[in-house]
Design a protein around this motif. Structure first.
Motif, short mmCIF file in Angstrom:
data_model
loop_
_atom_site.label_atom_id
_atom_site.label_comp_id
_atom_site.label_asym_id
_atom_site.label_seq_id
_atom_site.Cartn_x
_atom_site.Cartn_y
_atom_site.Cartn_z
N HIS A 146 -0.84 6.70 -6.51
CA HIS A 146 0.14 6.83 -5.42
C HIS A 146 -0.41 7.58 -4.22
O HIS A 146 0.34 8.04 -3.37
CB HIS A 146 1.44 7.43 -5.97
CG HIS A 146 2.04 6.56 -7.03
ND1 HIS A 146 2.62 5.34 -6.74
CD2 HIS A 146 2.09 6.68 -8.38
CE1 HIS A 146 3.01 4.76 -7.86
NE2 HIS A 146 2.70 5.55 -8.88
N ARG A 166 -1.10 11.15 0.97
CA ARG A 166 -0.65 9.87 1.52
C ARG A 166 0.32 10.13 2.65
O ARG A 166 0.89 11.21 2.75
CB ARG A 166 0.04 9.00 0.47
CG ARG A 166 1.49 9.40 0.24
CD ARG A 166 2.23 8.50 -0.73
NE ARG A 166 2.31 7.13 -0.27
CZ ARG A 166 2.65 6.13 -1.06
NH1 ARG A 166 2.93 6.33 -2.34
NH2 ARG A 166 2.72 4.91 -0.59
N ARG A 182 1.53 -0.76 -5.57
CA ARG A 182 1.12 -1.87 -4.72
C ARG A 182 -0.25 -1.52 -4.12
O ARG A 182 -0.33 -0.66 -3.25
CB ARG A 182 2.17 -2.08 -3.63
CG ARG A 182 1.72 -2.89 -2.43
CD ARG A 182 1.31 -4.30 -2.79
NE ARG A 182 0.86 -5.03 -1.61
CZ ARG A 182 -0.27 -5.71 -1.55
NH1 ARG A 182 -1.09 -5.75 -2.58
NH2 ARG A 182 -0.60 -6.36 -0.46
N PHE A 218 6.53 1.77 -9.18
CA PHE A 218 5.72 0.56 -8.91
C PHE A 218 4.43 0.94 -8.18
O PHE A 218 4.37 1.96 -7.49
CB PHE A 218 6.53 -0.46 -8.10
CG PHE A 218 6.51 -0.26 -6.61
CD1 PHE A 218 7.27 0.73 -6.01
CD2 PHE A 218 5.74 -1.08 -5.78
CE1 PHE A 218 7.27 0.92 -4.63
CE2 PHE A 218 5.73 -0.91 -4.39
CZ PHE A 218 6.49 0.11 -3.83
N HIS A 265 -3.81 -3.07 -2.42
CA HIS A 265 -4.51 -4.23 -1.88
C HIS A 265 -5.79 -4.50 -2.67
O HIS A 265 -6.21 -5.65 -2.80
CB HIS A 265 -4.86 -4.01 -0.41
CG HIS A 265 -3.70 -4.24 0.51
ND1 HIS A 265 -2.63 -3.37 0.61
CD2 HIS A 265 -3.42 -5.26 1.36
CE1 HIS A 265 -1.77 -3.85 1.49
NE2 HIS A 265 -2.22 -5.00 1.95
N LYS A 296 -1.75 5.14 1.67
CA LYS A 296 -2.20 6.02 0.57
C LYS A 296 -3.65 6.43 0.79
O LYS A 296 -4.35 5.83 1.60
CB LYS A 296 -2.09 5.25 -0.77
CG LYS A 296 -0.69 4.73 -1.05
CD LYS A 296 -0.52 4.24 -2.50
CE LYS A 296 -1.00 2.83 -2.73
NZ LYS A 296 -0.66 2.33 -4.07
N ASP A 326 -9.37 3.56 0.29
CA ASP A 326 -9.64 2.54 -0.73
C ASP A 326 -10.61 1.51 -0.16
O ASP A 326 -10.91 1.51 1.03
CB ASP A 326 -8.33 1.90 -1.24
CG ASP A 326 -7.28 1.64 -0.15
OD1 ASP A 326 -7.36 2.24 0.93
OD2 ASP A 326 -6.38 0.82 -0.39
N1 MTE Z 1 -2.31 2.35 1.38
C1 MTE Z 1 -3.57 1.98 1.09
N2 MTE Z 1 -4.57 2.78 1.49
N3 MTE Z 1 -3.85 0.86 0.39
C2 MTE Z 1 -2.84 0.02 -0.04
O1 MTE Z 1 -3.13 -0.99 -0.70
N4 MTE Z 1 -0.41 -0.45 -0.01
C3 MTE Z 1 0.77 -0.26 0.83
C4 MTE Z 1 1.14 1.23 0.94
N5 MTE Z 1 -0.01 2.01 1.26
C5 MTE Z 1 -1.50 0.36 0.31
C6 MTE Z 1 -1.28 1.58 0.99
C7 MTE Z 1 1.93 -0.97 0.39
S1 MTE Z 1 2.00 -2.62 0.83
C8 MTE Z 1 2.99 -0.35 -0.25
S2 MTE Z 1 4.40 -1.20 -0.61
C9 MTE Z 1 2.92 1.05 -0.66
O2 MTE Z 1 1.68 1.65 -0.31
C10 MTE Z 1 3.11 1.17 -2.16
O3 MTE Z 1 3.06 2.50 -2.57
P1 MTE Z 1 2.91 2.84 -4.13
O4 MTE Z 1 1.77 2.06 -4.69
O5 MTE Z 1 2.73 4.33 -4.20
O6 MTE Z 1 4.22 2.44 -4.80
#
Ligand code: MTE
Length: 450
Positions: free
Chosen positions: A279, A284, A131, A129, A133, A297, A237
């Motif tokens: 990812h 990360r 996720r 999956f 923002h 990430k 990001d």
């Molecule tokens: N890190 C950054 N820089 N930007 C993001 O949008 N989303 C977070 C997290 N780290 C996010 C982030 C959220 S809410 C989740 S659940 C996980 O990353 C999802 O990791 P994935 O996309 O590798 O599955």
């Protein structure tokens, strides 16, 4: 500090007291959130109204509406960005998102849990999956540097290249990343309760083999001071800008130094290959067992601070709000919870008088999964499933059980997990308005065909 809810709550109180005494910073945190934290710390009634407003206002001054990605209308944050005007489902994700593997929610892609039946213990990148923002940034590993900075260091800080990180002792760890809002949709469909945010089913989770450097090695290499209390990793990001112009800045969430020095990795490999763009390439954070937002990430910098830090991601979002919680919300979320699910499409059709092998996965952030039970009669009786993996805390186990349906028509399959702390999935989950940490037994609808 990273343990029980109670210690998190008192940590939170201490943070607020330090903020109030001018010894903590709250960058990008809205005034209402600081007032809510004041209430959480039991201080609201002691603050003169004018004073509290001006102090809180000063916090908000750092919030500038700058460049960034404006997400669509109908957006809620805190892991709840939903497709709205201007956001095409799956937008900003680099890897292919075939409909047989993913359900798209705005800038996010959910794994179809039934698609995991074709995979092994770890989740291939093709199925994992996403996720986001905003959108996946394309970063150049050769130019990438991680900056460690802040008054929680003894010196001026340090920059690490990818080669620097790879020269540190590597650690490999198999762990899930699971969104705080995974299974959120069941608050509505099983408990008839309204929640905001992305309506995930059970597919906002994946388990991978992560390889990288220990965050503790990097912090010590940068000159960690014994006075450091918090670290704030931040992604590269785009800034998160809401349709009303509110700019939350780059995704970042503070973490107590105790967790940072415990088991957190700076991962540069996922399942034996460099991290893919979606990812977190090139590096990360991996915060095992904690809600997915902790695993930042596309890491760009980490502030190390002698004072507690706030960001919108630990004040407004990722706390529990609702009737069962104080008006100011719970302490910031840390650990994920306990869940189990069938690797079966919702409303699958199964033939009667045929022996089926039902399969699924179960996972816990607090201990190893020790038992999975299945009910095929709506919860009247339960049979133990066979566990296929040696599940550890922060990881999952596959399980299976045979079933030969006798009758025909609609049926409900239930599965429930127990972990080594002795906890079993409950019948219902206490409601919270943002739909986090759903852990109740799911009732999986199927149809039996004669
Ligand atoms: N890190 C950054 N820089 N930007 C993001 O949008 N989303 C977070 C997290 N780290 C996010 C982030 C959220 S809410 C989740 S659940 C996980 O990353 C999802 O990791 P994935 O996309 O590798 O599955």
């Amino acid at each position: 500090m990273t343990g029980s809810t109670e210690s998190e709550a008192s940590y939170d109180r201490r943070r607020f007291n330090q903020w109030w005494a001018g010894r903590a910073r709250a960058e990008g945190v809205a005034r209402r959130d600081i007032l809510r934290l004041a209430a959480a710390a039991g201080l609201a009634s002691t603050l003169p109204v004018g004073l509290s407003a001006s102090r809180a206002g000063a916090v908000g001054e750092g919030v500038a509406v700058g460049e960034g990605v404006t997400v669509g209308e109908g957006v809620t944050v805190g892991e709840g960005v939903t497709a709205g005007q201007g956001v095409t489902a799956g937008q900003g994700i680099v890897k292919p998102l075939p409909p047989e593997l993913f359900t798209l929610h705005g800038t996010n892609a959910e794994t179809r849990f039934e698609a995991l039946a074709d995979t092994g213990f770890t989740t291939p990148v093709s199925h994992f999956f996403v996720r986001n923002h905003t959108r996946t940034p394309r970063l150049d590993a050769a130019a990438w540097k991680l900056r460690i900075w802040g008054d929680g260091l003894t010196g001026a800080g340090r920059q690490f290249t990818l080669a620097d990180l790879k020269s540190l002792p590597p650690v490999t760890r198999t762990a899930f990343v699971e969104c705080a809002g995974n299974a959120r949709s069941f608050f509505r469909t099983l408990q008839n309760q309204p929640v905001s945010g992305t309506p995930w089913n059970t597919g906002a989770i994946g388990t991978a083999r992560w390889r990288g450097a220990r965050l503790s090695d990097v912090l010590r290499g940068a000159g960690l001071s014994r006075r450091a209390v918090d670290v704030m990793p931040r992604g590269l990001d785009d800034e998160l800008v809401m349709p009303d112009g509110t700019n939350y800045g780059r995704v970042r969430r503070p973490m107590p130094i105790s967790k940072a020095l415990d088991d957190v990795l700076l991962a540069y490999e996922m399942n034996g290959a460099p991290l893919p763009p979606d990812h977190g390439f090139p590096v990360r954070l991996l915060a095992p067992s904690w809600v997915g937002i902790s695993s930042i990430k596309w890491l760009g910098d980490i502030e190390v601070s002698t004072t507690p830090l706030y960001s919108p991601w630990n004040t407004d979002f990722y706390r529990l709000y609702g009737d069962a919680y104080p008006p100011e919300g719970s302490a910031p979320l840390t650990r994920q919870t306990l869940k189990s699910a069938f690797e079966l499409p919702w409303n699958a059709t199964l033939s009667a008088h045929t022996r089926h092998r039902l399969t699924g996965r179960a996972w816990s952030a607090s201990g190893a999964v020790t038992r999975v039970e299945v009910s095929t009669d709506g919860g009247a009786s339960w049979r133990p499933a066979r566990l296929h993996d040696h599940a550890r805390r922060g990881s999952w186990t596959r399980w299976s059980i045979p079933w030969t349906p006798r009758g025909s028509g609609p049926a409900e399959l239930l599965c429930r997990a127990t972990d080594s702390t002795g906890r079993t999935q409950p019948q219902t989950t206490t409601h919270n308005t943002q739909g986090y940490l759903f852990d109740a037994v799911l009732r999986h609808a199927v149809t039996v065909r004669a």
